[in-house]
Write a protein that holds these residues in place. Structure first.
Motif, mmCIF file in Angstrom:
data_model
loop_
_atom_site.group_PDB
_atom_site.id
_atom_site.type_symbol
_atom_site.label_atom_id
_atom_site.label_comp_id
_atom_site.label_asym_id
_atom_site.label_seq_id
_atom_site.Cartn_x
_atom_site.Cartn_y
_atom_site.Cartn_z
ATOM 1 N N LEU A 250 3.095 61.374 35.533
ATOM 2 C CA LEU A 250 2.616 61.521 34.303
ATOM 3 C C LEU A 250 3.198 59.982 33.340
ATOM 4 O O LEU A 250 2.528 60.071 32.462
ATOM 5 N N GLY A 251 4.406 59.906 33.953
ATOM 6 C CA GLY A 251 5.254 59.209 33.402
ATOM 7 C C GLY A 251 6.436 59.293 33.994
ATOM 8 O O GLY A 251 7.088 60.208 34.299
ATOM 9 N N ASN A 252 7.555 58.222 32.410
ATOM 10 C CA ASN A 252 8.925 58.917 32.369
ATOM 11 C C ASN A 252 10.144 58.910 30.959
ATOM 12 O O ASN A 252 8.864 59.120 30.547
ATOM 13 N N LEU A 253 10.759 59.382 31.348
ATOM 14 C CA LEU A 253 10.912 59.346 29.184
ATOM 15 C C LEU A 253 12.132 58.166 29.570
ATOM 16 O O LEU A 253 12.892 58.315 28.190
ATOM 17 N N SER A 254 11.684 57.033 30.040
ATOM 18 C CA SER A 254 12.140 56.144 30.087
ATOM 19 C C SER A 254 12.098 55.772 27.999
ATOM 20 O O SER A 254 12.580 54.867 27.468
ATOM 21 N N GLY A 255 10.912 55.635 27.701
ATOM 22 C CA GLY A 255 10.721 55.546 26.209
ATOM 23 C C GLY A 255 10.898 56.251 25.243
ATOM 24 O O GLY A 255 11.278 55.623 23.752
ATOM 25 N N ILE A 256 12.444 57.298 25.461
ATOM 26 C CA ILE A 256 13.269 57.796 24.379
ATOM 27 C C ILE A 256 15.041 57.528 24.691
ATOM 28 O O ILE A 256 15.388 58.228 24.312
ATOM 29 N N GLY A 257 14.416 56.172 25.915
ATOM 30 C CA GLY A 257 15.640 55.915 25.878
ATOM 31 C C GLY A 257 16.480 56.614 27.250
ATOM 32 O O GLY A 257 17.594 56.770 27.132
ATOM 33 N N LEU A 258 16.133 57.570 28.026
ATOM 34 C CA LEU A 258 16.506 57.725 28.985
ATOM 35 C C LEU A 258 16.183 57.715 30.222
ATOM 36 O O LEU A 258 14.896 57.897 30.505
ATOM 37 N N THR A 259 17.103 57.958 30.966
ATOM 38 C CA THR A 259 16.965 57.285 32.523
ATOM 39 C C THR A 259 17.246 58.181 33.796
ATOM 40 O O THR A 259 18.176 59.030 32.954
ATOM 41 N N GLY A 260 17.335 57.796 34.479
ATOM 42 C CA GLY A 260 17.950 58.840 35.983
ATOM 43 C C GLY A 260 19.295 58.226 36.288
ATOM 44 O O GLY A 260 20.154 58.689 35.755
ATOM 45 N N SER A 261 19.747 56.792 35.485
ATOM 46 C CA SER A 261 21.269 56.279 35.183
ATOM 47 C C SER A 261 21.803 56.697 34.004
ATOM 48 O O SER A 261 23.092 56.895 34.050
ATOM 49 N N GLN A 262 21.505 57.678 33.136
ATOM 50 C CA GLN A 262 22.398 58.356 32.249
ATOM 51 C C GLN A 262 21.459 59.555 32.647
ATOM 52 O O GLN A 262 23.008 60.356 32.042
ATOM 53 N N VAL A 263 21.081 60.746 32.490
ATOM 54 C CA VAL A 263 20.791 61.800 32.875
ATOM 55 C C VAL A 263 20.317 62.114 34.537
ATOM 56 O O VAL A 263 19.898 61.515 34.755
ATOM 57 N N GLU A 264 20.561 63.710 34.479
ATOM 58 C CA GLU A 264 20.101 64.677 35.534
ATOM 59 C C GLU A 264 20.008 65.684 35.462
ATOM 60 O O GLU A 264 19.995 66.846 33.932
ATOM 61 N N GLY A 265 19.533 66.408 36.565
ATOM 62 C CA GLY A 265 19.396 67.786 36.446
ATOM 63 C C GLY A 265 18.710 68.691 35.584
ATOM 64 O O GLY A 265 18.999 69.301 34.229
ATOM 65 N N PRO A 266 16.721 67.871 35.071
ATOM 66 C CA PRO A 266 16.697 68.724 34.111
ATOM 67 C C PRO A 266 16.607 70.615 34.457
ATOM 68 O O PRO A 266 16.448 70.790 35.763
ATOM 69 N N MET A 267 16.041 71.026 33.293
ATOM 70 C CA MET A 267 16.087 71.942 33.054
ATOM 71 C C MET A 267 15.269 72.304 31.825
ATOM 72 O O MET A 267 15.636 72.510 30.927
ATOM 73 N N TRP A 268 14.420 73.867 31.980
ATOM 74 C CA TRP A 268 13.466 73.675 31.830
ATOM 75 C C TRP A 268 13.754 75.216 30.680
ATOM 76 O O TRP A 268 14.357 76.069 31.188
ATOM 77 N N MET A 269 13.107 75.095 29.642
ATOM 78 C CA MET A 269 13.253 75.838 28.309
ATOM 79 C C MET A 269 11.882 76.154 28.190
ATOM 80 O O MET A 269 11.832 75.203 27.197
ATOM 81 N N LYS A 270 11.519 77.421 27.544
ATOM 82 C CA LYS A 270 10.802 77.739 27.221
ATOM 83 C C LYS A 270 10.528 78.332 25.782
ATOM 84 O O LYS A 270 11.589 79.530 25.740
ATOM 85 N N PHE A 271 10.818 78.070 24.461
ATOM 86 C CA PHE A 271 10.884 78.651 23.261
ATOM 87 C C PHE A 271 9.750 79.999 23.427
ATOM 88 O O PHE A 271 9.164 79.910 23.528
ATOM 89 N N ASN A 272 10.537 81.069 23.041
ATOM 90 C CA ASN A 272 10.063 82.383 22.660
ATOM 91 C C ASN A 272 8.610 82.453 21.042
ATOM 92 O O ASN A 272 9.234 81.754 20.493
ATOM 93 N N GLY A 273 7.754 83.275 22.034
ATOM 94 C CA GLY A 273 6.611 82.933 20.565
ATOM 95 C C GLY A 273 5.876 81.733 20.232
ATOM 96 O O GLY A 273 5.606 81.775 19.370
ATOM 97 N N SER A 274 5.912 80.790 21.297
ATOM 98 C CA SER A 274 5.457 79.395 20.665
ATOM 99 C C SER A 274 5.035 78.377 21.584
ATOM 100 O O SER A 274 5.791 79.029 23.073
ATOM 101 N N ASN A 275 4.324 77.781 21.333
ATOM 102 C CA ASN A 275 4.234 76.629 22.591
ATOM 103 C C ASN A 275 5.024 75.648 22.350
ATOM 104 O O ASN A 275 4.484 74.124 22.097
ATOM 105 N N LYS A 276 6.230 75.571 22.534
ATOM 106 C CA LYS A 276 7.319 74.556 22.263
ATOM 107 C C LYS A 276 8.160 74.685 23.546
ATOM 108 O O LYS A 276 8.532 75.261 24.063
#
Length: 477
Positions: A250-276
């Motif tokens: 689907l693509g990557n997050l380089s568009g917001i300035g984040l690449t694998g050379s800067q960040v790692e360990g992706p960890m998801w969280m869904k906010f309660n009660g909303s689609n965020k």
């Protein structure tokens, strides 16, 4: 009139967009009665930081360390260190597992060693309530992979299509002449036995991949039921309608300035009660710890927004690659009751005031020169056998308590039995030799008290002045 209506409509749309952006950037804090979020993580290098820690949040953006910022579980198996934990809940909520990398960098193993000849095992803990955990055990996942050299960053997700868990992790192995990290998977129902590992994710050429985590999205959000974020030179997003099916890039997050050379360990969280959602990313390149990026559509790389540093707070400890669980009210109550921020204390001998209670090789005695040793630190918990009493939990071996066995003391792992609870529970009373100090009366042998004899800790009847002095202690910070 049409021009005026057009202008009003434009203003209305702009206002809606602004409002939506503000909501996405700063989700409202959960109401006090709402359950919050639990993060399991490690905190850095070394034998103490590479253990299990817990943090809690009421809104998903502001985190508080549990247990006074101290570890909550310690690995006593394999390399005796753990990283990259995942927290798994069974579909019916009756069981939980923590699965983690068996790795201890800087305490006997280097990064080079761990990549070429590391542990092929994962470390597994099991619980029925999120509060009392089994002793750790090893699960060999990479031993059956040809030339498999390690097992890193495990994750798991329930697969309704096969009625079991897909357990997936990274292994460094040679395939088609190329040695690199790829993602493998196996199926399991109990995290004790697994099916034969299969290749799951393989990037082209020499590009490796270590970290990946999958989230299930509700109907009506994006075009895919599942989205995964991976650290593979970028933070790559992929979508699928089947966990073991075909995945679309689907693509990557380089568009917001984040690449694998800067960040790692992706960890998801869904906010309660909303689609965020928040996708937490570990700023390993700058040692900055975790930061969240927010979205209303995990499958759309263009929908992610970075957050100002003041809009979130990760708490007192550095958070390293982990997992976030949305808690139920009952789960939250049990977790917060089990790991309150109880201070760490020492027990000072009354008649040998240069000596303190400490454990060594799980034996318990009073020793000198322990002011810098965590072996002499304990948290005085509410007694395992009942309120109005105390139990002594080790700071550097959480889950281990001072327990009398045949009137001799050991540091022992809480097996959850009634007998253990009674053997590890005491009534704190006025000191037998000095009422300004404390003595500790046995819960299940009320005619006996904790005392030292030849510097060893015992549970004895107290019949004379020497015994009263031996059985008197000061609770000190």
């Amino acid at each position: 009139m049409p021009v005026l209506l057009s202008r009003l409509a434009a203003i209305f749309v702009a206002a809606c967009l602004l409002f939506t952006s503000q909501v996405l950037t700063t989700p409202q804090r959960a109401a006090a009665a709402d359950p919050g979020y639990l993060m399991v993580h490690f905190t850095g290098e070394g034998s103490t930081n590479q253990q299990m820690y817990l943090s809690h949040s009421t809104d998903g953006l502001h985190w508080n360390d549990l247990n006074g910022g101290g570890m909550v579980l310690r690995s006593t198996v394999g390399t005796r260190g753990v990283r990259d934990p995942a927290l798994v809940r069974s579909p019916d909520g009756s069981k939980y597992w923590i699965i983690a990398t068996d790795l201890c960098i800087g305490c006997g193993q280097s990064w080079g060693d761990s990549q070429t000849n590391g542990s092929r095992n994962l470390v597994v803990w099991e619980s029925t309530d999120l509060a009392t955990w089994s002793a750790p055990r090893l699960l060999n996942v990479a031993g059956a992979i040809p030339d498999g050299r390690n097992a890193w960053a495990p994750e798991a997700i329930w697969n309704p299509a096969t009625n079991d868990y897909v357990l997936y992790w990274a292994t460094n192995a040679t395939l088609n002449g190329v040695l690199k990290h790829r993602i493998y998977y196996a199926r399991t129902t109990d995290f004790r036995t697994i099916t034969t590992p299969q290749l799951y994710i393989d990037r082209p050429g020499t590009q490796g991949i270590i970290d990946t985590q999958i989230i299930e999205t509700p109907s009506g959000v994006g075009n895919y039921r599942y989205v995964r974020a991976s650290g593979d030179g970028q933070i790559t997003l992929e979508g699928s309608n089947s966990i073991l099916g075909t995945w679309t890039n689907l693509g990557n997050l380089s568009g917001i300035g984040l690449t694998g050379s800067q960040v790692e360990g992706p960890m998801w969280m869904k906010f309660n009660g909303s689609n965020k959602w928040a996708l937490y990313l570990d700023q390993y390149a700058t040692s900055g710890g975790y930061m969240p990026v927010l979205t209303t559509d995990p499958s759309n790389p263009g929908a992610y927004q970075r957050q100002a540093s003041g809009s979130y707070n990760m708490g007192g400890t550095k958070k390293r690659h982990g997992w976030i669980m949305n808690l139920t009210a009952a789960e939250e109550s049990r977790v917060l009751a089990r790991w309150p921020n109880t201070a760490a204390n020492r027990l000072q001998s009354y008649n040998f005031q240069d000596r303190y209670v400490r454990h060594t090789n799980f034996d318990v005695r009073i020793d000198q020169n322990v002011s810098t040793s965590q072996d002499s630190q304990f948290r005085l918990r509410t007694g395992l056998a009942g309120s109005g009493t105390v139990s002594f939990e080790s700071v550097n071996f959480p889950g281990y308590f001072l327990r009398q066995n045949n009137f001799d003391f050991q540091l022992a792992y809480n097996d959850g039995t009634t007998q253990f609870a009674q053997d590890a529970t005491f009534r704190q009373v006025a000191g037998l030799a000095d009422a300004t100090w404390s003595s500790f009366q046995s819960y299940n042998h009320p005619d006996r008290y904790i005392r030292h004899y030849s510097y060893q800790l015992r549970l004895d009847p107290i019949t004379n002045a020497t015994g009263r002095s031996d059985a008197t202690f000061g609770v000190r910070r």
